[in-house]
Write a protein that holds these residues in place. Structure first.
Motif, short mmCIF file in Angstrom:
data_model
loop_
_atom_site.label_atom_id
_atom_site.label_comp_id
_atom_site.label_asym_id
_atom_site.label_seq_id
_atom_site.Cartn_x
_atom_site.Cartn_y
_atom_site.Cartn_z
N ALA A 24 27.93 2.13 25.59
CA ALA A 24 27.41 0.79 25.89
C ALA A 24 28.03 0.23 27.18
O ALA A 24 27.43 -0.60 27.85
CB ALA A 24 27.68 -0.16 24.72
N GLN A 25 29.22 0.72 27.52
CA GLN A 25 29.89 0.28 28.75
C GLN A 25 29.46 1.09 29.97
O GLN A 25 29.97 0.86 31.06
CB GLN A 25 31.41 0.37 28.58
CG GLN A 25 31.96 -0.63 27.59
CD GLN A 25 33.46 -0.47 27.37
OE1 GLN A 25 34.12 0.42 27.91
NE2 GLN A 25 34.02 -1.36 26.57
N GLY A 26 28.55 2.04 29.78
CA GLY A 26 28.02 2.75 30.93
C GLY A 26 28.25 4.24 31.00
O GLY A 26 27.78 4.89 31.94
N TRP A 27 28.98 4.81 30.06
CA TRP A 27 29.14 6.26 30.06
C TRP A 27 27.78 6.88 29.75
O TRP A 27 27.02 6.34 28.95
CB TRP A 27 30.21 6.69 29.07
CG TRP A 27 31.57 6.35 29.58
CD1 TRP A 27 32.19 5.14 29.49
CD2 TRP A 27 32.45 7.21 30.31
NE1 TRP A 27 33.41 5.19 30.11
CE2 TRP A 27 33.60 6.45 30.62
CE3 TRP A 27 32.38 8.53 30.72
CZ2 TRP A 27 34.67 6.99 31.33
CZ3 TRP A 27 33.47 9.06 31.42
CH2 TRP A 27 34.58 8.28 31.72
N PRO A 28 27.44 8.02 30.36
CA PRO A 28 26.08 8.55 30.28
C PRO A 28 25.66 9.10 28.92
O PRO A 28 24.47 9.26 28.68
CB PRO A 28 26.05 9.66 31.33
CG PRO A 28 27.47 10.04 31.52
CD PRO A 28 28.28 8.80 31.27
N ASP A 60 34.07 15.43 38.28
CA ASP A 60 33.23 15.18 37.11
C ASP A 60 33.93 15.67 35.85
O ASP A 60 33.94 14.99 34.83
CB ASP A 60 31.88 15.86 37.29
CG ASP A 60 30.91 15.51 36.19
OD1 ASP A 60 30.70 14.30 35.93
OD2 ASP A 60 30.37 16.44 35.55
N ASP A 61 34.53 16.86 35.92
CA ASP A 61 35.24 17.40 34.77
C ASP A 61 36.45 16.55 34.39
O ASP A 61 36.77 16.39 33.21
CB ASP A 61 35.67 18.84 35.02
CG ASP A 61 34.51 19.82 34.99
OD1 ASP A 61 33.45 19.48 34.41
OD2 ASP A 61 34.66 20.94 35.53
N LEU A 62 37.12 15.97 35.39
CA LEU A 62 38.26 15.10 35.12
C LEU A 62 37.86 13.84 34.35
O LEU A 62 38.69 13.21 33.70
CB LEU A 62 38.94 14.68 36.42
CG LEU A 62 39.89 15.66 37.07
CD1 LEU A 62 40.39 15.10 38.40
CD2 LEU A 62 41.05 16.02 36.17
N SER A 63 36.60 13.47 34.42
CA SER A 63 36.17 12.24 33.75
C SER A 63 36.38 12.31 32.24
O SER A 63 36.50 11.27 31.60
CB SER A 63 34.72 11.91 34.09
OG SER A 63 33.84 12.86 33.52
#
Length: 141
Positions: A24-28, A60-63
């Motif tokens: 809900a906070q924007g993670w895909p 991207d992987d670090l996310s």
């Protein structure tokens, strides 16, 4: 995540709910703590062996580690303790397999705004493949 610590229903709910809150906070996607821990463990192993993908893919992987950090703020204290226990050995391994990005190459590539965790400032010690090429370019070599 195994531990002698016993989680109650509220703790388990907080672990499940963290993924929905972050979505809900924007993670895909709606992720689970277990899934993201597995991704972090996979990335740590890749970095130890020699990460060969691009700089963009590395960031991207670090996310996944960023996600876990944010999830830790949303769960109950017992769940956070369990999460921290699971993260500690992986974080130690990652730190051993990486070094500080003193050149600021990661920041110049554009991870700004994704968080300020220490993982965003670490590059693999063993540089091979596309990541080595990308980092050299962003380091100005």
């Amino acid at each position: 995540m195994t531990s002698v610590l016993r989680l109650g229903p509220e703790d388990n709910f907080s672990l499940q709910e963290a993924g929905r809150v972050l979505y809900a906070q924007g993670w895909p996607e709606v992720h689970t703590v277990r899934n993201m821990l597995a991704q972090w463990e996979w990335l740590v192993a890749q970095v130890e062996r020699g990460y060969t993908a691009t700089l963009s893919e590395y960031l991207d992987d670090l996310s996944c580690r960023e996600w876990l950090s944010r999830a830790g703020l949303l769960v109950t204290e017992p769940a956070r303790t369990l999460l921290d226990q699971a993260l500690q050995p992986l974080d130690t391994r990652f730190q051993a397999a990486t070094e500080d990005d003193g050149s600021g190459a990661l920041a110049r590539h554009g991870h700004a705004g994704q968080g300020d965790g220490w993982w965003w400032k670490r590059v693999p010690r063993r540089l091979i493949g596309r990541l080595a090429t990308d980092l050299a370019r962003f380091r100005g070599r």
